[in-house]
Design a protein around this motif. Sequence first.
Motif, PDB file in Angstrom:
ATOM      1  N   VAL A   1      79.316 -54.191  23.712  1.00  0.00           N
ATOM      2  CA  VAL A   1      78.675 -53.129  22.125  1.00  0.00           C
ATOM      3  C   VAL A   1      78.823 -51.388  22.985  1.00  0.00           C
ATOM      4  CG1 VAL A   1      77.521 -51.926  20.439  1.00  0.00           C
ATOM      5  CG2 VAL A   1      77.039 -54.462  21.127  1.00  0.00           C
ATOM      6  N   LEU A   2      79.671 -51.115  22.189  1.00  0.00           N
ATOM      7  CA  LEU A   2      80.154 -49.771  22.057  1.00  0.00           C
ATOM      8  C   LEU A   2      79.470 -48.800  20.763  1.00  0.00           C
ATOM      9  CD1 LEU A   2      80.511 -46.989  23.799  1.00  0.00           C
ATOM     10  CD2 LEU A   2      83.120 -48.178  23.254  1.00  0.00           C
ATOM     11  N   THR A   3      78.761 -47.770  21.312  1.00  0.00           N
ATOM     12  CA  THR A   3      78.504 -46.605  20.032  1.00  0.00           C
ATOM     13  C   THR A   3      78.000 -45.914  19.724  1.00  0.00           C
ATOM     14  OG1 THR A   3      76.562 -47.063  17.842  1.00  0.00           O
ATOM     15  CG2 THR A   3      75.925 -47.842  20.327  1.00  0.00           C
ATOM     16  N   MET A   4      76.952 -45.160  19.670  1.00  0.00           N
ATOM     17  CA  MET A   4      77.207 -43.378  19.077  1.00  0.00           C
ATOM     18  C   MET A   4      75.611 -42.794  18.741  1.00  0.00           C
ATOM     19  SD  MET A   4      79.517 -40.313  18.866  1.00  0.00           S
ATOM     20  CE  MET A   4      80.086 -40.331  20.145  1.00  0.00           C
TER      21      MET A   4
ATOM     22  N   ALA B   1      77.216 -37.759  20.968  1.00  0.00           N
ATOM     23  CA  ALA B   1      77.861 -36.490  20.284  1.00  0.00           C
ATOM     24  C   ALA B   1      78.054 -35.300  21.257  1.00  0.00           C
ATOM     25  CB  ALA B   1      78.641 -36.576  18.861  1.00  0.00           C
ATOM     26  N   GLN B   2      77.161 -34.887  21.388  1.00  0.00           N
ATOM     27  CA  GLN B   2      76.934 -33.856  22.181  1.00  0.00           C
ATOM     28  C   GLN B   2      78.316 -33.028  22.653  1.00  0.00           C
ATOM     29  OE1 GLN B   2      76.504 -31.375  24.694  1.00  0.00           O
ATOM     30  NE2 GLN B   2      74.832 -33.367  25.839  1.00  0.00           N
ATOM     31  N   PRO B   3      78.773 -33.555  23.647  1.00  0.00           N
ATOM     32  CA  PRO B   3      80.231 -32.542  24.523  1.00  0.00           C
ATOM     33  C   PRO B   3      80.457 -32.494  23.196  1.00  0.00           C
ATOM     34  CG  PRO B   3      79.822 -35.447  25.376  1.00  0.00           C
ATOM     35  CD  PRO B   3      78.278 -34.748  24.015  1.00  0.00           C
ATOM     36  N   VAL B   4      80.834 -33.174  21.877  1.00  0.00           N
ATOM     37  CA  VAL B   4      81.889 -32.564  20.649  1.00  0.00           C
ATOM     38  C   VAL B   4      81.200 -31.596  20.506  1.00  0.00           C
ATOM     39  CG1 VAL B   4      83.565 -33.197  19.064  1.00  0.00           C
ATOM     40  CG2 VAL B   4      82.769 -35.240  20.954  1.00  0.00           C
TER      41      VAL B   4
ATOM     42  N   CYS C   1      74.758 -32.855  13.122  1.00  0.00           N
ATOM     43  CA  CYS C   1      74.205 -34.162  13.231  1.00  0.00           C
ATOM     44  C   CYS C   1      75.418 -34.733  13.494  1.00  0.00           C
ATOM     45  CB  CYS C   1      73.996 -34.207  11.524  1.00  0.00           C
ATOM     46  SG  CYS C   1      74.143 -35.776  10.869  1.00  0.00           S
ATOM     47  N   THR C   2      75.673 -35.999  13.707  1.00  0.00           N
ATOM     48  CA  THR C   2      76.501 -36.577  14.278  1.00  0.00           C
ATOM     49  C   THR C   2      76.536 -37.474  12.706  1.00  0.00           C
ATOM     50  OG1 THR C   2      75.218 -37.340  15.743  1.00  0.00           O
ATOM     51  CG2 THR C   2      77.114 -38.920  15.997  1.00  0.00           C
ATOM     52  N   HIS C   3      75.877 -38.093  12.347  1.00  0.00           N
ATOM     53  CA  HIS C   3      76.154 -39.613  11.778  1.00  0.00           C
ATOM     54  C   HIS C   3      76.338 -38.518  10.209  1.00  0.00           C
ATOM     55  CE1 HIS C   3      76.492 -41.893  14.795  1.00  0.00           C
ATOM     56  NE2 HIS C   3      75.205 -42.097  14.604  1.00  0.00           N
ATOM     57  N   ALA C   4      76.616 -38.439   9.352  1.00  0.00           N
ATOM     58  CA  ALA C   4      77.117 -38.238   8.278  1.00  0.00           C
ATOM     59  C   ALA C   4      76.888 -38.991   7.230  1.00  0.00           C
ATOM     60  CB  ALA C   4      77.915 -36.701   7.563  1.00  0.00           C
TER      61      ALA C   4
ATOM     62  N   MET D   1      83.902 -30.733   9.849  1.00  0.00           N
ATOM     63  CA  MET D   1      83.898 -31.826  10.860  1.00  0.00           C
ATOM     64  C   MET D   1      85.055 -31.950  12.381  1.00  0.00           C
ATOM     65  SD  MET D   1      84.305 -35.863   8.916  1.00  0.00           S
ATOM     66  CE  MET D   1      86.105 -35.981   8.161  1.00  0.00           C
ATOM     67  N   LEU D   2      84.140 -32.512  12.554  1.00  0.00           N
ATOM     68  CA  LEU D   2      85.086 -32.783  13.796  1.00  0.00           C
ATOM     69  C   LEU D   2      84.845 -34.078  14.472  1.00  0.00           C
ATOM     70  CD1 LEU D   2      82.232 -30.434  16.573  1.00  0.00           C
ATOM     71  CD2 LEU D   2      84.248 -29.643  15.172  1.00  0.00           C
ATOM     72  N   SER D   3      85.710 -34.500  14.841  1.00  0.00           N
ATOM     73  CA  SER D   3      86.682 -35.355  15.805  1.00  0.00           C
ATOM     74  C   SER D   3      85.902 -36.725  16.817  1.00  0.00           C
ATOM     75  CB  SER D   3      88.025 -36.204  15.163  1.00  0.00           C
ATOM     76  OG  SER D   3      87.854 -37.743  15.217  1.00  0.00           O
ATOM     77  N   VAL D   4      85.333 -37.121  17.090  1.00  0.00           N
ATOM     78  CA  VAL D   4      84.922 -38.371  18.513  1.00  0.00           C
ATOM     79  C   VAL D   4      85.933 -39.532  18.505  1.00  0.00           C
ATOM     80  CG1 VAL D   4      82.544 -38.048  17.982  1.00  0.00           C
ATOM     81  CG2 VAL D   4      83.172 -39.662  16.576  1.00  0.00           C
ATOM     82  N   GLY D   5      87.226 -39.361  18.076  1.00  0.00           N
ATOM     83  CA  GLY D   5      88.377 -40.336  18.084  1.00  0.00           C
ATOM     84  C   GLY D   5      88.617 -40.320  20.030  1.00  0.00           C
ATOM     85  N   GLU D   6      88.471 -38.836  20.250  1.00  0.00           N
ATOM     86  CA  GLU D   6      89.299 -39.015  21.579  1.00  0.00           C
ATOM     87  C   GLU D   6      88.425 -39.323  22.449  1.00  0.00           C
ATOM     88  OE1 GLU D   6      90.891 -35.991  23.477  1.00  0.00           O
ATOM     89  OE2 GLU D   6      92.586 -35.490  21.661  1.00  0.00           O
ATOM     90  N   LEU D   7      86.559 -39.042  22.016  1.00  0.00           N
ATOM     91  CA  LEU D   7      85.787 -39.436  22.936  1.00  0.00           C
ATOM     92  C   LEU D   7      85.904 -41.241  23.104  1.00  0.00           C
ATOM     93  CD1 LEU D   7      83.840 -38.535  24.977  1.00  0.00           C
ATOM     94  CD2 LEU D   7      81.939 -38.303  22.794  1.00  0.00           C
TER      95      LEU D   7
END
Length: 311
Positions: free
Chosen positions: A124-127, A147-150, A246-249, A286-292
């Motif tokens: 599993v990979l989650t955030m 998500a803190q690095p972003v 906040c990470t999850h809206a 809104m910031l993307s965590v896609g790259e991460l």
Amino acid sequence: MIDSLRLFAGNANPALAERIAGKIGIPLGKIEVSRFADGEIHVQIRENIRGCDIFILQPTFPPVENLMELLIMIDAARRASADRVTAVIPYFGYARQDRKDRPRAPISAKLVANLITVAGTDRVLTMDLHSPQIQGFFDIPFDHLYAQPVLGRYFEQKRIPNLAVACPDVGGIKMARAFAKRLNASLAVVNKRRTSADVSEAMEIIGDVAGMNVLLIDDLISTAGTLKNAALALRAKGAEGIFASCTHACFSGDALKNLEAAELEQVVITDTIPQEEQRLGGQFKMLSVGELFGEAILRIHEERSLSSLFV
Ligand code: R5P
């Protein structure tokens, strides 16, 4: 080394899926996730995946259809002779009932962990799990991103003067401390009491916020009652500008009204849950965590360490 790597996505967050695929440098795998006439989920993987390293992306915010799509996609991949199946769950739903803290309560997070495992998941990979201990509900490899690095990088660049980082409840101290350290800010805690599943009140503030700008950090916004009450309590103690991150809206009910009433300078969220940005308005970023996630998937595939992604 990405020849056997495949990324498939359900219907929950197609935009994030595209961003992750773009980072990895592969097209999304061919899969049909549709409905039978009566509404049941119909899945078919439309390419050969024998011996492949399969990543299946699906955040499991409501409705529960999202979770069900994930389980059925995992089952399809397992039965199609994938070598390894990784469930990529940017937002892990059903995480809030994570212990039996009152009589006759379920542990929904454990139930969902069981379902994901039994479906045939290898890892599993989650955030930003609601509580990191949920990792222990799985007996398979588990990678937990932050998500803190972003988000932290964004606030670093904003250079907000005279800053305190605050968490709206004691459960969020660890997350807030990581932000405070990164932003070289002091730490404050709002002591919150939950009167029912969706109603909370802010009791008192631990720490000094008078005359300071405050960044409120939370893993999840649902009704935004928590954030609104925390913002009002902070302001009553003399806080100046109040920002929220906040990470999850997972906005529900009166969330947007509550956020407006909180009179926040800015609300910064990620794209683990899709949003119509026009509906949100100028208060939001809104910031993307896609790259991460893309980088994490590449590293998992290549058996490389993930720890440098945590800072
Ligand atoms: C609680 O422990 C969480 O971290 C959030 O603060 C909470 O779930 C947010 O809920 P709401 O937005 O409905 O107050």
